[in-house]
Design an enzyme around this catalytic site. Sequence first.
Site, short mmCIF file in Angstrom:
data_model
loop_
_atom_site.label_atom_id
_atom_site.label_comp_id
_atom_site.label_asym_id
_atom_site.label_seq_id
_atom_site.Cartn_x
_atom_site.Cartn_y
_atom_site.Cartn_z
N THR A 98 0.82 -1.21 0.00
CA THR A 98 0.00 0.00 0.00
C THR A 98 0.86 1.26 0.00
O THR A 98 0.55 2.25 -0.69
CB THR A 98 -0.94 0.00 1.22
N SER A 129 -6.90 -0.58 -6.80
CA SER A 129 -6.52 -0.92 -5.44
C SER A 129 -5.04 -1.25 -5.46
O SER A 129 -4.50 -1.65 -6.50
CB SER A 129 -7.32 -2.13 -4.94
N ASN A 156 -4.01 -3.79 -4.39
CA ASN A 156 -3.98 -5.25 -4.57
C ASN A 156 -4.01 -5.68 -6.03
O ASN A 156 -3.73 -6.85 -6.32
CB ASN A 156 -5.12 -5.89 -3.80
N THR A 180 35.59 -37.64 -13.43
CA THR A 180 34.36 -37.88 -12.68
C THR A 180 34.75 -38.15 -11.24
O THR A 180 35.72 -38.86 -10.97
CB THR A 180 33.58 -39.08 -13.24
N SER A 192 47.02 -11.65 -2.78
CA SER A 192 47.36 -11.82 -1.37
C SER A 192 48.11 -10.61 -0.85
O SER A 192 48.87 -9.97 -1.57
CB SER A 192 48.22 -13.08 -1.18
N SER A 193 47.88 -10.32 0.42
CA SER A 193 48.62 -9.25 1.07
C SER A 193 49.93 -9.75 1.65
O SER A 193 50.75 -8.95 2.12
CB SER A 193 47.77 -8.65 2.20
N LYS A 247 50.80 -14.35 -5.94
CA LYS A 247 49.56 -15.13 -5.91
C LYS A 247 48.44 -14.36 -6.61
O LYS A 247 48.22 -13.18 -6.36
CB LYS A 247 49.17 -15.43 -4.47
#
Length: 472
Positions: A108, A147, A149, A194, A325-326, A331
């Site tokens: 509403t 409405s 709705n 697999t 990476s830090s 990496k």
Amino acid sequence: MTMTSTAPDYRTEYDLLGERLVPATASYGVHTLRAIENFPVSGVVLARYPDLVEALASIKQAAAQANCTLGVLDPGKAAAIVRACEEIRAGALHDQFAVDMIQGGAGTSTNMNANEVIANRALELMGHMRGDYTRLHPNEDVNLSQSTNDVYPSALKLAMHAASLRLLDAMHALRLAFEDKADAFASVLKMGRTQLQDAVPMTLGQEFASYGAMLAGDERALRAALLPLREISLGATAIGTGINAPPGYTAVVRAELAHITGLDLHTAPDLVAATQDTDAFVALSAVLKRTAIKLSKVCNDLRLLASGPRAGFADIGLPPMQAGSSIMPGKVNPVIPEVVNQIAFEVIGNDLTVSLAAEAGQLQLNAFEPVIAFSLFKSLEHLRAGCTLLETRCIRGITANPEQLRATVMTSAGLATALNPSLGYIRTSAIASEAIATGRGIAELVVEKGWMSGAQIDELLRPELLTRPRAA
């Protein structure tokens, strides 16, 4: 609601709860103001989703035109409402749609936000002050024959239809990227796997073609989910009985809205059922979850196939996007597949939210459509972004490691399956066991035992022979 003048920065508006000061510069009114105060939940307001704002304006424009045609709305008021809606559809006043996406009241507050913004802009176009609702009223004129709705779910469907089309475009581009890689890698031999174990040879092209084929299936499913989104319930009004709508309104408003949107719209055959049923949203959410699951599975594969680059599979190389990476120099992480994985997790969770909210509907209305809407808009938007990122910043830049891949085939015990038709099951089983026990390659052992020559093995290892059914 009526308006009186007050301090220059505010105007006074009234509703059934009493009077409130509304910012003089606001195009919304008292109902929207209360909703802003009542629902500080997500911090994401209606304006965040322009498709929804434009869908609401399209519906209000169609309703004004239908009401005028049917003689229940003054032509001057109708013309002002239509002009205001056209401006909103063109991008104006979106910042005035300020209610949180998650709200009580079954939508509403969303409907009233639209009614008030349109009414106040129409008043300005007519030469009157904002809030002068004695001349044009949000409920009596903008919301005439409607409405929440029937307006709110119909607007959600139109907005989700538009967002789904953009997602389809992104999915199509991603599928083409997979298909291009399938062509580029068509002759690159590798081991299929697999259960994370060596299986039988295939080509890298076949692997990428399978990803494209899976996504094509999801595209078909999403297109099918668009049809229920083109079924609207305008004319249902409060619970589907059409109370307070003039005779013929349902057909006229549908035709007007179809003309405005350019969509082939249909009215639900049973408006009482349509008012309480959220099946279109559940179906759309299921397709989005299906797509998310597929994309996440593909991203899992990409991360495995690119793992290493020395201590993993290293079948392919993903384009480097940023330092990984830090603390670990050199990496590089698979950040694009990782972010798509996370989008998938969110979409799967959103689907659960949609399912629970749809199930929780009671009697003639589902009061929880706002959280359904918020969940689906997030899923549609984030999946589209994920597809685009995956296509442009990952798939297009993938490279193959053909020497590594062929060496893996030559040393894998899985090669025994390819030699089985020529050597028989007993000998290939024995040679596979010996290869595993000694760490030596299948091809090397077969030549050493004199069962086949190197040239014969090379002939059998041609991709066109290994990767399709055996000729009779």
